[in-house]
Design an enzyme around this catalytic site. Structure first.
Site, PDB file in Angstrom:
ATOM      1  N   CYS A  48     -10.292  -2.787  20.507  1.00 38.64           N
ATOM      2  CA  CYS A  48     -10.164  -3.481  21.795  1.00 38.64           C
ATOM      3  C   CYS A  48     -11.521  -3.987  22.257  1.00 38.64           C
ATOM      4  O   CYS A  48     -11.608  -4.933  23.032  1.00 38.64           O
ATOM      5  CB  CYS A  48      -9.540  -2.565  22.849  1.00 38.64           C
ATOM      6  N   HIS A  91       1.414  -3.942   5.880  1.00 36.09           N
ATOM      7  CA  HIS A  91       0.203  -3.944   6.721  1.00 36.09           C
ATOM      8  C   HIS A  91      -1.021  -4.471   5.984  1.00 36.09           C
ATOM      9  O   HIS A  91      -2.088  -4.554   6.567  1.00 36.09           O
ATOM     10  CB  HIS A  91      -0.060  -2.535   7.263  1.00 36.09           C
ATOM     11  N   GLU A  92      -0.866  -4.814   4.704  1.00 41.71           N
ATOM     12  CA  GLU A  92      -2.018  -5.342   3.963  1.00 41.71           C
ATOM     13  C   GLU A  92      -1.711  -6.819   3.724  1.00 41.71           C
ATOM     14  O   GLU A  92      -0.794  -7.142   2.962  1.00 41.71           O
ATOM     15  CB  GLU A  92      -2.132  -4.581   2.637  1.00 41.71           C
ATOM     16  N   CYS A 120       0.882  -1.174   0.000  1.00 40.17           N
ATOM     17  CA  CYS A 120       0.000   0.000   0.000  1.00 40.17           C
ATOM     18  C   CYS A 120       0.915   1.219   0.000  1.00 40.17           C
ATOM     19  O   CYS A 120       2.063   1.127   0.457  1.00 40.17           O
ATOM     20  CB  CYS A 120      -0.859  -0.051   1.265  1.00 40.17           C
ATOM     21  N   HIS A 121       0.411   2.357  -0.474  1.00 37.78           N
ATOM     22  CA  HIS A 121       1.313   3.508  -0.555  1.00 37.78           C
ATOM     23  C   HIS A 121       1.809   3.954   0.824  1.00 37.78           C
ATOM     24  O   HIS A 121       2.884   4.537   0.938  1.00 37.78           O
ATOM     25  CB  HIS A 121       0.667   4.667  -1.323  1.00 37.78           C
ATOM     26  N   THR A 122       1.065   3.653   1.875  1.00 36.15           N
ATOM     27  CA  THR A 122       1.507   4.052   3.219  1.00 36.15           C
ATOM     28  C   THR A 122       2.843   3.379   3.570  1.00 36.15           C
ATOM     29  O   THR A 122       3.709   3.991   4.200  1.00 36.15           O
ATOM     30  CB  THR A 122       0.414   3.717   4.261  1.00 36.15           C
ATOM     31  N   ARG A 143      -2.597  -3.025  -7.051  1.00 32.15           N
ATOM     32  CA  ARG A 143      -2.087  -3.825  -5.955  1.00 32.15           C
ATOM     33  C   ARG A 143      -1.216  -4.947  -6.506  1.00 32.15           C
ATOM     34  O   ARG A 143      -1.575  -5.608  -7.487  1.00 32.15           O
ATOM     35  CB  ARG A 143      -3.227  -4.418  -5.126  1.00 32.15           C
ATOM     36  N   CYS A 160     -10.178   3.327  18.101  1.00 33.10           N
ATOM     37  CA  CYS A 160      -9.977   2.675  19.400  1.00 33.10           C
ATOM     38  C   CYS A 160      -8.905   3.397  20.231  1.00 33.10           C
ATOM     39  O   CYS A 160      -7.833   3.718  19.736  1.00 33.10           O
ATOM     40  CB  CYS A 160      -9.560   1.223  19.150  1.00 33.10           C
ATOM     41  N   CYS A 192     -14.720   2.057  20.687  1.00 23.45           N
ATOM     42  CA  CYS A 192     -15.187   0.737  20.249  1.00 23.45           C
ATOM     43  C   CYS A 192     -16.674   0.573  20.544  1.00 23.45           C
ATOM     44  O   CYS A 192     -17.383  -0.111  19.818  1.00 23.45           O
ATOM     45  CB  CYS A 192     -14.368  -0.367  20.919  1.00 23.45           C
ATOM     46  N   ARG A 227      -5.660   2.302  18.136  1.00 16.78           N
ATOM     47  CA  ARG A 227      -5.776   3.088  16.905  1.00 16.78           C
ATOM     48  C   ARG A 227      -4.413   3.210  16.229  1.00 16.78           C
ATOM     49  O   ARG A 227      -3.373   3.051  16.863  1.00 16.78           O
ATOM     50  CB  ARG A 227      -6.337   4.482  17.199  1.00 16.78           C
ATOM     51  N   CYS A 251      -6.498  -3.514   4.002  1.00 18.59           N
ATOM     52  CA  CYS A 251      -6.285  -2.055   4.059  1.00 18.59           C
ATOM     53  C   CYS A 251      -6.976  -1.366   2.891  1.00 18.59           C
ATOM     54  O   CYS A 251      -8.102  -0.928   3.009  1.00 18.59           O
ATOM     55  CB  CYS A 251      -4.817  -1.658   4.111  1.00 18.59           C
ATOM     56  N   CYS A 298     -13.333   0.235  24.802  1.00 18.29           N
ATOM     57  CA  CYS A 298     -13.226   1.684  25.024  1.00 18.29           C
ATOM     58  C   CYS A 298     -14.447   2.425  24.460  1.00 18.29           C
ATOM     59  O   CYS A 298     -15.296   1.837  23.799  1.00 18.29           O
ATOM     60  CB  CYS A 298     -11.937   2.213  24.407  1.00 18.29           C
TER      61      CYS A 298
HETATM   62  P1  NAD Z   1      -1.332   4.869  -5.118  1.00 17.29           P
HETATM   63  O1  NAD Z   1       0.027   5.431  -5.202  1.00 17.29           O
HETATM   64  O2  NAD Z   1      -1.610   3.561  -5.739  1.00 17.29           O
HETATM   65  O3  NAD Z   1      -2.396   5.903  -5.694  1.00 17.29           O
HETATM   66  C1  NAD Z   1      -2.305   7.293  -5.499  1.00 17.29           C
HETATM   67  C2  NAD Z   1      -2.749   7.961  -6.790  1.00 17.29           C
HETATM   68  O4  NAD Z   1      -2.843   9.371  -6.535  1.00 17.29           O
HETATM   69  C3  NAD Z   1      -1.781   7.757  -7.947  1.00 17.29           C
HETATM   70  O5  NAD Z   1      -2.475   7.279  -9.078  1.00 17.29           O
HETATM   71  C4  NAD Z   1      -1.199   9.152  -8.172  1.00 17.29           C
HETATM   72  O6  NAD Z   1      -0.889   9.395  -9.528  1.00 17.29           O
HETATM   73  C5  NAD Z   1      -2.328  10.040  -7.677  1.00 17.29           C
HETATM   74  N1  NAD Z   1      -1.909  11.385  -7.250  1.00 17.29           N
HETATM   75  C6  NAD Z   1      -0.836  11.723  -6.483  1.00 17.29           C
HETATM   76  N2  NAD Z   1      -0.816  13.062  -6.274  1.00 17.29           N
HETATM   77  C7  NAD Z   1      -1.884  13.576  -6.929  1.00 17.29           C
HETATM   78  C8  NAD Z   1      -2.404  14.883  -7.090  1.00 17.29           C
HETATM   79  N3  NAD Z   1      -1.798  15.938  -6.531  1.00 17.29           N
HETATM   80  N4  NAD Z   1      -3.532  15.041  -7.822  1.00 17.29           N
HETATM   81  C9  NAD Z   1      -4.140  13.969  -8.400  1.00 17.29           C
HETATM   82  N5  NAD Z   1      -3.687  12.713  -8.283  1.00 17.29           N
HETATM   83  C10 NAD Z   1      -2.581  12.509  -7.553  1.00 17.29           C
HETATM   84  O7  NAD Z   1      -1.673   4.818  -3.541  1.00 17.29           O
HETATM   85  P2  NAD Z   1      -2.807   4.007  -2.750  1.00 17.29           P
HETATM   86  O8  NAD Z   1      -2.193   2.787  -2.174  1.00 17.29           O
HETATM   87  O9  NAD Z   1      -4.039   3.938  -3.563  1.00 17.29           O
HETATM   88  O10 NAD Z   1      -3.025   5.004  -1.508  1.00 17.29           O
HETATM   89  C11 NAD Z   1      -3.600   6.276  -1.715  1.00 17.29           C
HETATM   90  C12 NAD Z   1      -3.460   7.131  -0.475  1.00 17.29           C
HETATM   91  O11 NAD Z   1      -4.280   6.602   0.576  1.00 17.29           O
HETATM   92  C13 NAD Z   1      -2.054   7.180   0.100  1.00 17.29           C
HETATM   93  O12 NAD Z   1      -1.822   8.482   0.593  1.00 17.29           O
HETATM   94  C14 NAD Z   1      -2.120   6.202   1.244  1.00 17.29           C
HETATM   95  O13 NAD Z   1      -1.145   6.457   2.232  1.00 17.29           O
HETATM   96  C15 NAD Z   1      -3.505   6.482   1.754  1.00 17.29           C
HETATM   97  N6  NAD Z   1      -4.140   5.455   2.586  1.00 17.29           N
HETATM   98  C16 NAD Z   1      -4.874   5.886   3.634  1.00 17.29           C
HETATM   99  C17 NAD Z   1      -5.552   4.990   4.421  1.00 17.29           C
HETATM  100  C18 NAD Z   1      -6.426   5.457   5.523  1.00 17.29           C
HETATM  101  O14 NAD Z   1      -6.876   4.615   6.314  1.00 17.29           O
HETATM  102  N7  NAD Z   1      -6.709   6.733   5.622  1.00 17.29           N
HETATM  103  C19 NAD Z   1      -5.461   3.618   4.139  1.00 17.29           C
HETATM  104  C20 NAD Z   1      -4.734   3.223   3.029  1.00 17.29           C
HETATM  105  C21 NAD Z   1      -4.059   4.141   2.251  1.00 17.29           C
HETATM  106 ZN    ZN Z   2      -2.642   0.780   3.640  1.00 19.33          ZN
HETATM  107 ZN    ZN Z   3     -11.130   0.214  21.790  1.00 19.09          ZN
END
Ligand code: NAD
Ligand code: ZN
Ligand code: ZN
Length: 453
Positions: free
Chosen positions: A173, A143-144, A121-123, A446, A187, A179, A191, A251, A176
Site C-alpha cells: 500500500c 497468481h503468477e 505455481c504449486h500454491t 513452470r 503490508c 511498507c 498482505r 511469484c 503502512c
Molecule cells: P513444485 O511442486 O514445483 O516443487 C516442489 C518440489 O518439492 C518437488 O520437486 C517435490 O518433489 C519436492 N518435495 C516435496 N516434498 C518433499 C520432501 N518431503 N522432501 C524433499 N522434497 C520434497 O512447487 P513450487 O511451485 O516450486 O513451490 C514450492 C513450494 O513453495 C510450494 O509449497 C509453494 O506453495 C511454495 N511457495 C511459497 C511462496 C512464498 O511466498 N512463501 C511462493 C511461491 C510458492
Molecule cells: Zn506462487
Molecule cells: Zn502497506
C-alpha cells in the site's frame, strides 16, 4: 487473441502514417502496440471485441492532431462489465472449467487487467486440491502472470491503461508501517490472504456468472482473460519486457531467489541446502549461486530432479528415499556438522523441520518458503535454538512488489538473470488442466499458459 491479427485492418488513416502490419501479423498485437500507449490499448480492446463478435474486420479511425498526439475513435470497455473466458475451479480437485464469466469494472483503488500469460505455481494446486487448505469454490485461481492494464478505478494515479504489469499475490500500500520498513513486505492492508475470496474495498467479488459470484484467489485470479486487482498488488514493469517470460517473476522465481538473497543471505563460500527442487527451490539455488555459495546441496524425493538441478548450480543431490536415517543427519555428516544456510521450498512440514535441524549450530540460518497445510505444526527441540540456529520464513522472498519487482525484471532485461530455464512447458488456455497434470507428476518446473490460445 485466437483470431489472426491480419483480419484486423487499420483503415481510414487521416494523415498518412505507415503501420508495420507485419509486426501485427506475428499475432502479437499487444507487443506491437504497447509503445503507442493508450492507442495501443484501444486496439487491443477493440480487437478482442471484434473477435468476440466474430467480425472479420475492425475499422479504426486514427486522428493525428497537430501536436502529433494520437487518438483512436473507438470505445474502450472502461466502466463496463466485460464478458470473457475464465478457468473456473468449481469443485476441489476437479478439472477447471473454461466458462464465459462477467468481470465488473474496477472500483476505488482497483485496476482491471488483461492477462496475456499466466503460469502455474504449486500454491494454486494446494487451494485447488483443498486437502490441507480451506475449500472455497467456485473460485478463479492463478497468481503468477503478466498482463496489461485495461482500465483503472477511482483514485488510481500510478497506473494507466496500456501499462505492462505483473500482478503479485501480496501487495504494497506504501503507507503502512510494513511498507515503510526496509525489513518487511508484509503490508498491513494487502498482505497475502489465502482465504479471502472477495475484494477488500466492498467485500464483494468482481467475477460472476448468471448473477452468481465467483470467488477470487490471492487477490489476483489470473486464470481469466480479465481480472480485477487492487492497484497496490500490481508492479509496473519495463514495456519492452516479454510477458511470456517475465510472468514467472510475479511469484515463484522472485520468491525463491529472494528467499536466499534477501533472507538467508549466505556469505561467499558458504554451503547452502535447498529442500525441494521445483521452480521455487531452483530459483533459491540460483540465488545461492549468485551469492557465491561454495556448495549447493539439493534435496528432493523426485530422482528426476537431480539432472535438471545441475543447470541451476546444484552441486550435490540427495534423495531422502535413498537413506535410512533422517535427512538432517545425512546432511550434517556431509558438511562437518551442518550447512551454513538452508532454504525449504517443499511445503512439507517434515522437510521444514529437517531444513532447520540441518543447519550448523552457532551461525546456521534456515528459511521456510513452502506453504504448509493449515493445521501443520512445526516441532523441534528448543535446544536447537539455544545452540544458536536461526529459523526464518518469507513470502515472496521479502521483495516489495511495486518497489522491487520492476528492478528484478530489469535484471532479466540486462541478461543478469535467466528465466527461460525455468520454463519447461507451454499450453494454450483451453488446455490449462494439462499444466496441473505436469506439476502433479513432477514433470514441469513452470508451464506457461497462453491466454489467447
Ligand atoms: P513444485 O511442486 O514445483 O516443487 C516442489 C518440489 O518439492 C518437488 O520437486 C517435490 O518433489 C519436492 N518435495 C516435496 N516434498 C518433499 C520432501 N518431503 N522432501 C524433499 N522434497 C520434497 O512447487 P513450487 O511451485 O516450486 O513451490 C514450492 C513450494 O513453495 C510450494 O509449497 C509453494 O506453495 C511454495 N511457495 C511459497 C511462496 C512464498 O511466498 N512463501 C511462493 C511461491 C510458492
Ligand atoms: Zn506462487
Ligand atoms: Zn502497506
Amino acid at each position: 487473441m485466437a483470431q489472426s491479427i491480419s483480419t484486423i485492418k487499420l483503415t481510414h488513416q487521416i494523415r498518412h502514417r505507415a503501420y508495420n502490419l507485419k509486426a501485427l501479423e506475428k499475432n502479437n498485437i499487444v507487443e506491437y502496440v504497447l509503445g503507442k500507449g493508450d492507442f495501443g490499448f484501444t486496439v487491443v480492446t477493440a480487437g478482442d471485441e471484434c473477435r468476440r463478435r466474430q467480425q472479420q474486420r475492425l475499422y479504426i479511425i486514427i486522428i493525428f492532431t497537430s501536436t502529433q498526439k494520437t487518438k483512436a475513435r473507438t470505445t474502450t470497455m472502461s466502466g463496463e462489465v466485460i464478458q470473457c473466458k475464465a478457468a473456473v475451479a468449481r469443485e476441489a480437485g476437479k478439472p477447471l472449467v473454461i466458462e464465459e464469466v462477467e468481470v465488473a469494472p474496477p472500483q476505488k483503488m482497483e485496476v482491471r487487467l488483461k492477462i496475456l500469460f499466466t503460469s502455474l505455481c504449486h500454491t494454486d494446486v494446494y487451494f485447488w486440491e483443498a486437502k490441507g487448505q480451506n475449500p472455497l469454490f467456485p473460485r478463479i485461481l492463478g497468481h503468477e502472470a503478466g498482463g496489461i492494464v485495461e482500465s483503472v478505478g477511482e483514485g488510481v494515479t500510478e497506473l494507466k491503461p496500456g501499462d505492462k504489469v505483473l500482478p503479485v499475490f501480496t501487495g504494497e500500500c506504501g503507507e503502512c508501517r510494513h511498507c515503510k520498513s526496509e525489513d518487511s513486505n508484509m503490508c498491513d492492508l494487502l498482505r497475502i490472504n489465502t482465504d479471502r475470496g472477495v475484494m477488500i474495498n466492498d467485500g464483494k467479488t468482481r467475477f460472476s456468472k448468471d448473477g452468481q459470484p465467483i470467488y477470487h484467489f490471492l487477490g489476483t485470479s489470473t486464470f481469466s482473460e480479465y481480472t480485477v486487482v487492487h492497484s497496490g498488488c500490481v508492479a509496473k514493469i519495463n514495456p519492452n519486457a516479454p510477458l511470456d517470460k517475465v510472468c514467472v517473476l510475479s511469484c515463484g522465481i522472485s520468491t525463491g531467489m529472494g528467499a536466499t538473497l534477501n533472507v538467508a543471505k549466505p556469505k561467499k563460500g558458504m554451503s547452502v541446502a535447498i529442500f525441494g527442487l521445483g521452480a521455487v527451490g531452483l530459483a533459491a539455488a540460483e540465488g545461492a549461486r549468485i551469492a557465491g555459495a561454495s556448495r549447493i546441496i539439493g534435496i528432493d524425493l523426485n530422482a528426476s530432479r537431480a539432472n535438471e538441478a545441475k543447470k541451476f548450480g546444484v552441486s550435490e543431490f540427495v534423495n531422502p528415499k535413498d537413506h535410512d536415517k533422517p535427512i538432517q543427519e545425512v546432511i550434517a555428516a556431509m558438511t562437518d556438522g551442518g550447512v551454513d544456510r538452508s532454504v525449504e521450498c517443499t511445503g512439507n512440514v517434515k522437510a521444514m523441520i529437517s531444513a532447520f535441524e540441518c543447519v550448523h549450530d552457532g551461525w546456521g540460518v534456515a528459511v521456510l518458503v513452502g506453504v504448509p497445510n493449515k493445521d501443520d505444526e512445526f516441532k523441534t527441540l528448543p535446544i536447537n535454538f539455544l545452540n544458536e540456529r536461526t529459523l526464518k520464513g518469507t513470502f515472496f522472498g521479502n521483495y516489495k512488489p511495486r518497489t522491487d519487482i520492476p528492478g528484478v525484471v530489469e535484471k532479466y532485461m540486462k541478461k543478469e538473470l535467466e528465466v527461460e530455464k525455468f520454463i519447461t512447458h507451454h499450453v494454450g488456455f483451453s488446455e490449462i488442466n494439462k499444466a496441473f497434470d505436469y506439476m502433479l507428476k513432477g514433470e514441469s518446473l513452470r508451464c506457461i499458459i497462453r491466454m489467447d490460445a
